[in-house]
Write a protein that holds these residues in place. Structure first.
Motif, mmCIF file in Angstrom:
data_model
loop_
_atom_site.group_PDB
_atom_site.id
_atom_site.type_symbol
_atom_site.label_atom_id
_atom_site.label_comp_id
_atom_site.label_asym_id
_atom_site.label_seq_id
_atom_site.Cartn_x
_atom_site.Cartn_y
_atom_site.Cartn_z
ATOM 1 N N GLY A 40 0.784 -1.237 0.000
ATOM 2 C CA GLY A 40 0.000 0.000 0.000
ATOM 3 C C GLY A 40 0.805 1.270 0.000
ATOM 4 N N SER A 41 2.078 1.226 0.420
ATOM 5 C CA SER A 41 2.879 2.450 0.467
ATOM 6 C C SER A 41 3.098 3.049 -0.915
ATOM 7 C CB SER A 41 4.231 2.173 1.128
ATOM 8 O OG SER A 41 4.986 1.240 0.372
ATOM 9 N N ILE A 42 2.866 2.266 -1.973
ATOM 10 C CA ILE A 42 3.007 2.783 -3.332
ATOM 11 C C ILE A 42 2.045 3.945 -3.574
ATOM 12 C CG2 ILE A 42 1.324 1.142 -4.264
ATOM 13 C CD1 ILE A 42 4.431 2.492 -6.070
ATOM 14 N N GLU A 43 0.946 3.992 -2.807
ATOM 15 C CA GLU A 43 -0.047 5.060 -3.000
ATOM 16 C C GLU A 43 0.569 6.434 -2.798
ATOM 17 O OE1 GLU A 43 -4.508 6.340 -1.403
ATOM 18 O OE2 GLU A 43 -3.416 4.685 -0.459
ATOM 19 N N TYR A 44 1.551 6.529 -1.896
ATOM 20 C CA TYR A 44 2.154 7.821 -1.588
ATOM 21 C C TYR A 44 3.615 7.875 -2.028
ATOM 22 C CZ TYR A 44 -2.032 8.318 1.188
ATOM 23 O OH TYR A 44 -3.339 8.383 1.584
ATOM 24 N N PHE A 45 3.953 7.086 -3.048
ATOM 25 C CA PHE A 45 5.315 7.114 -3.571
ATOM 26 C C PHE A 45 5.455 8.289 -4.526
ATOM 27 C CE2 PHE A 45 8.558 5.864 -6.705
ATOM 28 C CZ PHE A 45 9.642 5.758 -5.843
ATOM 29 N N THR A 46 6.252 9.275 -4.129
ATOM 30 C CA THR A 46 6.438 10.485 -4.928
ATOM 31 C C THR A 46 7.924 10.738 -5.127
ATOM 32 O OG1 THR A 46 6.356 11.811 -2.910
ATOM 33 C CG2 THR A 46 4.287 11.519 -4.123
ATOM 34 N N SER A 47 8.240 11.847 -5.777
ATOM 35 C CA SER A 47 9.635 12.120 -6.117
ATOM 36 C C SER A 47 10.512 12.363 -4.904
ATOM 37 C CB SER A 47 9.717 13.335 -7.061
ATOM 38 O OG SER A 47 9.288 12.986 -8.358
ATOM 39 N N ASN A 419 -5.733 -2.521 -2.402
ATOM 40 C CA ASN A 419 -5.865 -1.967 -3.755
ATOM 41 C C ASN A 419 -4.501 -1.792 -4.417
ATOM 42 O OD1 ASN A 419 -7.545 -1.049 -5.823
ATOM 43 N ND2 ASN A 419 -7.275 1.092 -5.229
ATOM 44 N N TYR A 420 -3.533 -2.554 -3.957
ATOM 45 C CA TYR A 420 -2.135 -2.365 -4.349
ATOM 46 C C TYR A 420 -1.923 -2.451 -5.862
ATOM 47 C CZ TYR A 420 2.610 -4.028 -5.313
ATOM 48 O OH TYR A 420 3.841 -4.219 -5.845
ATOM 49 N N LYS A 421 -2.419 -3.490 -6.491
ATOM 50 C CA LYS A 421 -2.134 -3.699 -7.913
ATOM 51 C C LYS A 421 -2.679 -2.570 -8.776
ATOM 52 C CE LYS A 421 -1.523 -8.710 -7.986
ATOM 53 N NZ LYS A 421 -1.968 -9.989 -8.589
ATOM 54 N N ASN A 422 -3.900 -2.131 -8.486
ATOM 55 C CA ASN A 422 -4.480 -1.033 -9.271
ATOM 56 C C ASN A 422 -3.677 0.255 -9.102
ATOM 57 O OD1 ASN A 422 -6.561 -2.641 -10.224
ATOM 58 N ND2 ASN A 422 -7.931 -2.125 -8.536
ATOM 59 N N ILE A 423 -3.260 0.526 -7.856
ATOM 60 C CA ILE A 423 -2.481 1.740 -7.596
ATOM 61 C C ILE A 423 -1.131 1.664 -8.300
ATOM 62 C CG2 ILE A 423 -1.395 3.148 -5.806
ATOM 63 C CD1 ILE A 423 -3.551 2.150 -3.872
#
Length: 691
Positions: A40-47, A419-423
Motif C-alpha cells: 500500500g505504500s506505493i499510493e504515496y510514492f512520490t519524487s 488496492n495495491y495492484k491497481n495503484i
C-alpha cells in the motif's frame, strides 16, 4: 530451533491475560504495517521518497556515501534506507522492491529499539503497548514518505542513543564499555545530521543529566560528585564527542554544497514568523500527525474518525505521559533521566515551533515526529505500569481505547494494501508509456521526475526542472547534478508535461528557443515533446538550430534562436553586449553540412580596441583585433573542428567562445553612468556560409 520455540513458549506462558492480548495486538499491527510497506505504500510514492533510490543508486555507482553530484542530502539522508538500497542493488534490480525492503528493515530496527529501551531502561514489557501505537498510530506518516522514514530513523536515533547513554552509567565495566562503544558508533553514523542531531538528541541528553543531578541534590544544597562520577565522565565525554563529530563532519566529510543546509534550528530562528501564526501551524501539525486532516468536515465519516483519533492520541501521548511525570520520584534513576530527556526534547521543539519558522502543517508534522515517538514510549510505560497491571474495569477500558485508536489507524493501511495492484499500475502508467516509445532521457517538473525514473527501474532517466514562460531551469533538489550537463548524454531527449503545463508552454518564449519538436505524444493527461538533441544544451536555451547562409540578428525583438550562451547581457534594440571576459554561442547545423565554413560575425569593441581569442568546440581558431566601430569579421572553420568521429549526429554542434579583457564597466569610465556590467564586445548579427 526447537530450543528457541521452547523458550518462546515459556516466555509466553509467563505473560498475564492482558499481556497475551497485547502480544497478539503487536503481531497484528506489525503484520499490517509490514504488508503496507511492501504494498500500500506505493499510493504515496512520490519524487521526494524516490530520492532514496536515486541516492542509493548513485552511491553504488560512485562507491561513496556522499556522491559529489548529489544535491541537498540533508538530515533526512545519509545513513538511511539509501544505504541498504546501495547494498542490495547488486542483487535486486526492481527499485520498488529495493525501496520496500530497505524501509522494512529500518522498521524492524525501530521495533527492536522500542523493545530495547523497555527492557534495558524501563525494566518491563511496556513495548507491548508502544510497538502497536508507534507501528500504526500516526496517520500522517503514511501519506508522507519523507515523514515515514524520518519517523523511523528519527525514532531509532531518539530512543536508542539515550538508552545506550544511560546504560553507559552502569557499574558493570563490561556493560559500560559495550554501551559506550555502541553509542560512539551510532552517534558517529548519524553525525551527518549535524545541527539537527545536536538539537534533538545531544542537548536534551546533556540537559537531562544536569537536571537529574540538580533535582536529586537540591535538598542537600551541594552535589556529591563521587556519587555521580560515571555519569559526569560520560556526559562530559559525550559533549566533547558531539563537538568533535560536528566539526569533523562540517570541515571534512560534508560536501561543500551541503554546508548551508536549511534543515537546522539555526535557520528556523533566523526567519521568525509571528508567534500566533506559528502556534496556529503547530496545532495544525499536531492534528495532522494524529490523524485529523486540516479542513476536514467533522460531520463526515473521515472527519469523525479523525476527531476520535485525535482524542485518543491526546489521551495516549499527552495525558498519560503527564501522569508518568507526576510519578517521577517513583521511577528508577535511568527512567528519571529518560523522562527529563523527553521533556527537554519536547519543550525545545515547542519553543522552536513557536518562535521560529515552520512552513506548513505537513512540514511541522515532520519536525514533531520524534517527539511523538518519545511521548508514545512514556505513555506506554505509564499504561503498562499503572493501568494494565491490575485486571479491572479501568485496565480493560484502556485496552479498548488503544484498540479503537489502532483500528482507526489500521483501516487506511488495509484499504491501500488491498488496492495495491491497481495503484501500482496507475503509478507506472506514464513510465511504461515512455519505455514503450523508446524514450530514455528527459526532463519534467519535480513531482513527475524522480518517481517515474524509479518506477521504470531507471530505464528512463528523468531530471527535475522548473518551467515558466521565460525559461527552463534545472531544479537542483534531491537529484544528481551531472545529469543536467549536456555532455553526460547526447541524443534524443524529451520534455514531459502535464496538460496544464503544456498549455502554458506552447505560448512561451522557451518553446520557440527549443525549436520545433520532432514528435508530440499525448497520454492520459500528459504531453511529451520529443527533441532530436539533449535540450539541456546551452542552459535549456535551445541548441540554436540555424540554417546555412541565413542571417541571424541579435536585436531584442528578433533574438529567438537560442544561439547566445554564457557571458552575454540582455538583448537590446540594436543587439547585445557581452558581460565578462568569456562569451559563448551555441548553434547546430544540418547533418549534411561539410567542408570549411565561414562564420561572418558583426562585432565592435566598447571604448577601445581589444584583442579577442576565438575558440571553436574548444579548439583555438585565431586571435582578432576588434575595433570600436562595427564591422564584419570573417572566420574560417575547418571541417575537422565540428565533424564527429562517427558522423552520426542529427545536427552538427558548434560552440564559439570569445575570450578577451573586460575589466571595466561604463561606470568605471563615466562615474555618472550607473551601468556596472563588464562590457567588452557588442554583437549585432552573424551568418554561417558554406563554401
Amino acid at each position: 530451533m526447537t530450543r528457541l520455540l521452547d523458550t518462546l513458549k515459556s516466555k509466553y506462558k509467563d505473560l498475564s491475560v492482558i499481556e497475551r492480548l497485547l502480544f497478539l495486538i503487536c503481531i497484528i499491527c506489525i503484520t499490517i504495517r509490514s504488508v503496507y510497506i511492501f504494498t500500500g505504500s506505493i499510493e504515496y510514492f512520490t519524487s521526494d521518497s524516490a530520492a532514496y533510490n536515486i541516492l542509493g543508486r548513485e552511491e553504488n555507482l560512485t562507491g561513496t556515501l556522499y556522491p559529489e553530484d548529489w544535491n541537498n542530502a540533508t538530515a533526512m539522508f545519509g545513513f538511511g534506507p539509501n544505504v541498504l538500497i546501495w547494498a542490495f542493488s547488486n542483487f535486486i534490480t526492481d527499485q520498488m522492491v529495493l525501496k520496500n525492503l530497505s524501509f522494512f528493515i529500518f522498521y524492524l530496527f525501530l521495533i527492536a529499539s522500542i523493545v530495547y529501551v523497555s527492557k534495558a531502561i524501563f525494566k518491563n514489557r511496556s513495548y507491548l503497548v508502544a510497538v502497536p501505537i508507534i507501528s500504526i498510530g500516526f496517520s500522517a506518516v503514511y501519506s508522507d514518505m519523507l515523514l515515514h522514514i524520518q519517523y523511523i530513523v528519527g525514532g531509532i536515533v531518539s530512543v536508542v542513543l539515550p538508552s545506550l547513554f544511560l546504560s553507559s552509567f552502569s557499574e558493570n565495566k563490561t556493560k559500560r564499555t559495550v554501551s559506550l562503544i555502541l553509542f560512539f558508533v551510532m552517534y558517529s553514523l548519524y553525525a551527518h545530521n549535524s545541527v539537527l542531531i545536536l538539537q534533538q538528541v545531544t542537548l536534551p541528553l546533556i540537559a537531562a543529566a544536569i537536571l537529574y543531578v540538580l533535582l536529586n541534590s537540591y535538598k542537600d544544597k551541594s552535589i556529591d560528585f563521587r556519587k555521580y562520577k560515571n555519569m559526569i565522565i560520560v556526559t562530559v565525554g559525550f559533549g566533547v564527542l558531539a563537538m568533535v563529530n560536528l566539526l569533523l563532519y562540517k570541515k571534512v566529510f560534508e560536501p561543500e554544497e551541503l554546508r548551508h543546509s536549511y534543515n537546522s534550528v539555526i535557520t528556523v530562528f533566523m526567519q521568525p514568523n509571528s508567534v500566533l501564526n506559528n502556534i496556529s501551524i503547530f496545532i495544525q501539525s499536531v492534528l495532522h500527525l494524529f490523524g485529523f486532516s486540516y479542513g476536514e468536515n467533522l460531520l463526515s465519516f473521515a472527519g469523525a474518525a479523525g476527531l476520535i483519533k485525535v482524542l485518543c492520541a491526546v489521551l495516549l501521548l499527552i495525558y498519560f505521559p503527564i501522569r508518568l511525570v507526576k510519578k517521577y520520584r517513583e521511577q528508577s534513576d535511568k527512567m528519571q533521566i529518560f523522562i527529563l530527556y523527553t521533556l527537554v526534547h519536547v519543550g525545545e521543539i515547542i519553543v522552536i515551533a513557536s518562535m521560529g519558522t515552520i512552513p506548513d502543517y505537513i512540514g511541522g508534522a515532520r519536525y514533531l515526529i520524534t517527539s511523538a515517538c518519545l511521548l508514545a514510549v512514556l505513555g506506554s510505560n505509564y499504561i503498562y505500569n499503572y493501568i494494565l497491571k491490575e485486571t479491572n474495569v479501568l485496565s480493560y477500558a484502556s485496552l479498548i481505547v488503544c484498540c479503537g485508536y489502532l483500528a482507526l489507524g489500521a483501516f487506511p493501511l488495509i484499504q491501500a494494501s488491498s488496492n495495491y495492484k491497481n495503484i501500482l499500475n496507475s503509478k507506472k502508467d506514464i513510465s511504461d508509456f515512455l519505455c514503450e516509445n523508446d524514450l530514455v532521457y528527459g526532463y519534467a517538473s519535480f513531482w513527475n521526475a524522480g518517481n517515474n525514473s524509479v518506477l521504470s527501474d531507471f530505464k528512463v532517466q528523468i531530471n527535475p526542472v522548473i518551467i515558466n514562460d521565460q525559461a527552463i531551469d534545472p531544479y537542483y533538489w534531491l537529484c544528481i547534478g551531472r545529469y543536467f550537463d549536456p555532455e553526460t548524454y547526447s541524443g534524443e531527449s524529451f520534455l514531459l508535461l502535464t496538460k496544464q503545463e503544456a498549455d502554458s508552454f506552447v505560448d512561451s518564449l522557451e518553446y520557440k528557443k527549443l525549436g520545433t519538436p520532432d514528435n508530440i505524444l499525448q497520454h492520459n493527461g500528459y504531453v511529451v515533446y520529443v527533441y532530436p538533441y539533449n535540450i539541456s544544451v546551452n542552459n535549456f536555451n535551445g541548441e540554436g538550430r540555424i540554417k546555412l547562409n541565413e542571417e541571424i540578428s541579435f536585436k531584442a525583438d528578433e533574438n529567438e534562436t537560442g544561439v547566445l550562451g554564457m557571458g552575454w547581457s540582455h538583448p537590446e534594440d540594436w543587439g547585445v553586449w557581452s558581460d565578462g571576459n568569456e562569451n559563448t554561442m551555441h548553434f547546430a547545423l544540418p547533418k549534411d553540412t561539410s567542408g570549411t565554413l565561414s562564420l561572418n560575425i558583426d562585432l565592435y569593441s566598447y571604448y577601445e580596441p581589444r584583442g579577442v581569442e576565438v575558440y571553436i568546440n574548444g579548439n583555438y581558431l585565431s586571435t582578432i583585433t576588434v575595433d570600436v566601430f562595427s564591422r564584419t569579421y570573417a572566420l574560417e572553420i575547418p571541417e575537422e573542428y565540428y565533424r564527429t568521429a562517427d558522423n552520426s549526429d542529427i545536427y552538427k554542434q558548434i560552440t564559439v567562445k570569445f575570450t578577451h579583457s573586460a575589466e571595466y564597466s561604463p561606470h568605471d569610465y563615466y562615474p555618472e553612468n550607473p551601468d556596472t556590467r563588464k562590457i567588452g564586445l557588442g554583437l549585432t548579427k552573424l551568418i554561417v556560409l558554406q563554401e
